[in-house]
Design a protein around this motif. Structure first.
Motif, PDB file in Angstrom:
ATOM      1  N   GLN A   1       5.689 -15.236  39.564  1.00  0.00           N
ATOM      2  CA  GLN A   1       6.399 -16.050  38.569  1.00  0.00           C
ATOM      3  C   GLN A   1       7.426 -16.950  39.220  1.00  0.00           C
ATOM      4  O   GLN A   1       7.582 -18.115  38.844  1.00  0.00           O
ATOM      5  N   SER A   2       8.149 -16.414  40.220  1.00  0.00           N
ATOM      6  CA  SER A   2       9.138 -17.224  40.932  1.00  0.00           C
ATOM      7  C   SER A   2       8.460 -18.420  41.586  1.00  0.00           C
ATOM      8  O   SER A   2       8.964 -19.539  41.558  1.00  0.00           O
TER       9      SER A   2
ATOM     10  N   SER B   1       6.925 -19.883  33.162  1.00  0.00           N
ATOM     11  CA  SER B   1       7.755 -19.924  34.369  1.00  0.00           C
ATOM     12  C   SER B   1       7.754 -21.324  34.941  1.00  0.00           C
ATOM     13  O   SER B   1       8.794 -21.845  35.349  1.00  0.00           O
ATOM     14  N   ALA B   2       6.562 -21.947  34.956  1.00  0.00           N
ATOM     15  CA  ALA B   2       6.466 -23.301  35.511  1.00  0.00           C
ATOM     16  C   ALA B   2       7.237 -24.290  34.657  1.00  0.00           C
ATOM     17  O   ALA B   2       7.941 -25.160  35.162  1.00  0.00           O
TER      18      ALA B   2
ATOM     19  N   VAL C   1      12.188 -20.603  35.448  1.00  0.00           N
ATOM     20  CA  VAL C   1      12.673 -19.245  35.738  1.00  0.00           C
ATOM     21  C   VAL C   1      11.492 -18.293  35.606  1.00  0.00           C
ATOM     22  O   VAL C   1      10.498 -18.624  34.970  1.00  0.00           O
ATOM     23  N   ALA C   2      11.581 -17.121  36.234  1.00  0.00           N
ATOM     24  CA  ALA C   2      10.537 -16.119  36.086  1.00  0.00           C
ATOM     25  C   ALA C   2      10.578 -15.625  34.646  1.00  0.00           C
ATOM     26  O   ALA C   2      11.468 -14.870  34.264  1.00  0.00           O
ATOM     27  N   ALA C   3       9.610 -16.080  33.825  1.00  0.00           N
ATOM     28  CA  ALA C   3       9.729 -15.916  32.369  1.00  0.00           C
ATOM     29  C   ALA C   3       9.668 -14.462  31.906  1.00  0.00           C
ATOM     30  O   ALA C   3      10.459 -14.038  31.076  1.00  0.00           O
ATOM     31  N   PHE C   4       8.716 -13.677  32.438  1.00  0.00           N
ATOM     32  CA  PHE C   4       8.636 -12.296  31.952  1.00  0.00           C
ATOM     33  C   PHE C   4       9.823 -11.470  32.448  1.00  0.00           C
ATOM     34  O   PHE C   4      10.340 -10.619  31.712  1.00  0.00           O
ATOM     35  N   GLU C   5      10.268 -11.743  33.677  1.00  0.00           N
ATOM     36  CA  GLU C   5      11.415 -10.986  34.212  1.00  0.00           C
ATOM     37  C   GLU C   5      12.639 -11.137  33.312  1.00  0.00           C
ATOM     38  O   GLU C   5      13.488 -10.258  33.233  1.00  0.00           O
ATOM     39  N   TRP C   6      12.709 -12.277  32.637  1.00  0.00           N
ATOM     40  CA  TRP C   6      13.858 -12.564  31.778  1.00  0.00           C
ATOM     41  C   TRP C   6      13.916 -11.627  30.584  1.00  0.00           C
ATOM     42  O   TRP C   6      14.979 -11.210  30.140  1.00  0.00           O
TER      43      TRP C   6
END
Lengths: 270, 261
Positions: free
Chosen positions: A55-56, A134-135, A139-144
């Motif tokens: 994701q990053s 994420s793109a 930001v790393a969307a799921f990590e959020w």
């Protein structure tokens, strides 16, 4: 005791990993530091969550060597081991959703309400969404929004409102969909089901011993992976199996045991 | 052709649900991202790159010997899981070896941003290069600006006489005392926040803000001719440069002399 042959070591592993991380932060133990997103073993070997790194990368970050090496180590480890061992043996949310499932079944909630259903494949859509968002958002969307992150960070570094994320998952699993989060929505689980598709550790099934009591299917959080039961001997091939071993524990006929996808004994012949 | 129809219906259903979920999801992220008042550890990449690369592992938090860093959690109103510090309670003590920076596995805390070459030409960590934020003074509540003798921020500053200096002027109100006013210099201030912690007013009158928020930016064309370094920018300009705008061809309006007033 045989009924908890794998459940006890699973819980011990899940809890002790969190405890070692906690000790790393609170008491400075130098065994395993960081958390489940990224960690360092003995101050030398880096480990990283490959899905978070993906994701990053999608978010446009340049990936540093430590994170990349760490992600490859973890990726390789679960790819060789097979199945979703992370989900069944490491992830702390498994304890939360298992508890929800246990309460749900002991109060017979499934027979009282016609429960909602969502398809198991939704998690693969969520993987796609995680990468695309994420793109777009950088930001790393799921990590959020990840309840997994909220839970282990909360335990290791202290909760804010993070517990609310975990409570949502618990209530969703308890009242809405059986095994709803881990079995249908979680993109990390979906990710590991792809990664672990060709690993060796599998549930092997022997039809000759089976008495068709269906206890294994009842207990299984991913019952679709046990499609061979009552059909033919063989190994569970789907990567969606979390290798928790509950089916082995409940089987009174010794028809199910840990095996390997590559052993001839349970080769998938009819 | 029922199969094709089912397929189309299912595909549209899936796309619709994905769009709904995706929009709610992005809304939540955008909301959290837009919180700009956050102070990052030393050596942090610019905020946009930082939130893209930080993996939220907390190893900088563990490395900090003063427990100054924390990971933002839901409810903190900051990008979830990323490290920050709160100077009023826990400022950055500017360790010489900056343990939080090498601990970062993703390079979100970048050693090269806080390193410079020593006399042997080797890169060495130098915490004085950190740009975590900028201290800003509220002159209306700072008691030194009202003529009371206080230099708490100045004394606490790890870069005393560089980042904070004292401006000695006459106290015009009493006519017979000195005003010893602290002044912050942005080129030296690291944003560590020791001044914010030291400030004696009830709510700190000197506080650290992210540099993008605390600082303005003047256009390239303004050159400080008296500043040697700034003057270098026009060293090589030989011919006179005039700026052409839609108005510059016309003559200046001279209504004061030509028109009836």
């Amino acid at each position: 005791m045989r009924k908890y042959k794998y459940q006890i070591p699973r819980r011990l592993l899940q809890i002790s990993i969190l405890f070692i991380f906690f000790g790393g932060n609170a008491y400075g133990w130098n065994v395993l530091r960081g958390n489940l997103s990224s960690a360092k073993v003995l101050d030398a070997i880096p480990l990283s969550d490959p899905f978070a790194v993906l994701q990053s990368y999608s978010a446009g970050a340049s990936i540093a060597t430590d994170a990349l090496v760490g992600a490859l180590i973890i990726l390789l480890f679960y790819a060789v081991l097979g199945g979703r061992v992370f989900c069944g043996w490491v992830c702390p949310v498994n304890m939360v959703t298992d508890l929800a499932c246990k309460i749900r079944t002991s109060f017979n909630l499934d027979t009282i309400w016609k429960s909602w259903d969502i398809q198991r494949g939704v998690r693969f859509w969520v993987i796609g969404l995680s990468v695309v968002l994420s793109a777009i958002l950088g930001v790393a969307a799921f990590e959020w929004i990840s309840p997994i992150g909220a839970l282990h960070r909360g335990i290791i570094y202290g909760f804010g409102f993070g517990w609310a994320f975990v409570l949502i998952v618990f209530l969703f699993d308890l009242f809405a969909v059986k095994n709803g989060f881990c079995g249908h929505l979680c993109p990390l689980g979906g990710f590991y089901s792809i990664v672990g598709r060709f690993g060796f550790l599998r549930i092997g099934y022997d039809k000759a011993k089976c008495t068709s009591c269906m206890k294994c299917i009842e207990i299984c959080p991913e019952e679709q992976v046990l499609s061979i039961v009552n059909q033919h001997s063989g190994a569970v091939l789907s990567g969606e199996c979390i290798n928790c071993g509950r089916c082995i524990e409940v089987c009174d006929d010794n028809a199910v045991k840990f095996s390997s996808i590559y052993l001839n004994k349970y080769s998938n012949n009819k | 052709m029922p199969e094709r129809r089912d397929f189309l219906v299912n595909a549209i259903k899936g796309l619709g649900l994905a769009a709904t979920g995706g929009l709610a999801w992005s809304g939540f992220i955008e909301e959290g991202k837009s919180a700009p008042l956050i102070l990052r550890p030393p050596g942090a990449l610019p905020e946009k790159e930082f939130i893209a690369s930080c993996i939220k592992c907390g190893m900088c938090v563990e490395a900090c010997p003063y427990d100054a860093l924390a990971l933002a959690e839901p409810g903190d109103d900051k990008p979830i899981g990323t490290p920050f510090f709160t100077p009023r309670t826990n400022p950055c003590y500017m360790c010489k070896d900056i343990p939080c920076v090498p601990a970062c596995p993703t390079g979100s805390l970048d050693e090269s941003l806080v390193s410079d070459k020593d006399e042997n030409g080797e890169l060495k960590l130098n915490i004085n290069l950190a740009k975590m934020g900028l201290a800003v003074i509220d002159r209306e509540t700072c008691i030194a600006y009202s003529g009371i003798q206080c230099d708490a921020c100045y004394r606490s500053c790890p870069r005393i006489d560089e980042a904070i200096t004292i401006d000695y002027t006459r106290n015009k109100r009493t006519g017979k005392h000195a005003l010893r006013a602290p002044v912050v210099h942005s080129e030296a201030c690291t944003g560590c926040g020791l001044c914010e912690k030291a400030c004696v007013t009830q709510k700190s009158s000197i506080f650290v803000l992210p540099r993008e928020i605390a600082m303005g930016k003047s256009s390239e064309r303004y050159i400080k001719g008296w500043d040697e370094r700034d003057g270098e920018r026009i060293k090589d300009v030989t011919e006179e440069v005039t700026t052409q705008t839609p108005r510059s061809g016309k003559s200046a309006i001279d209504y004061l002399n030509n028109e009836d007033f």
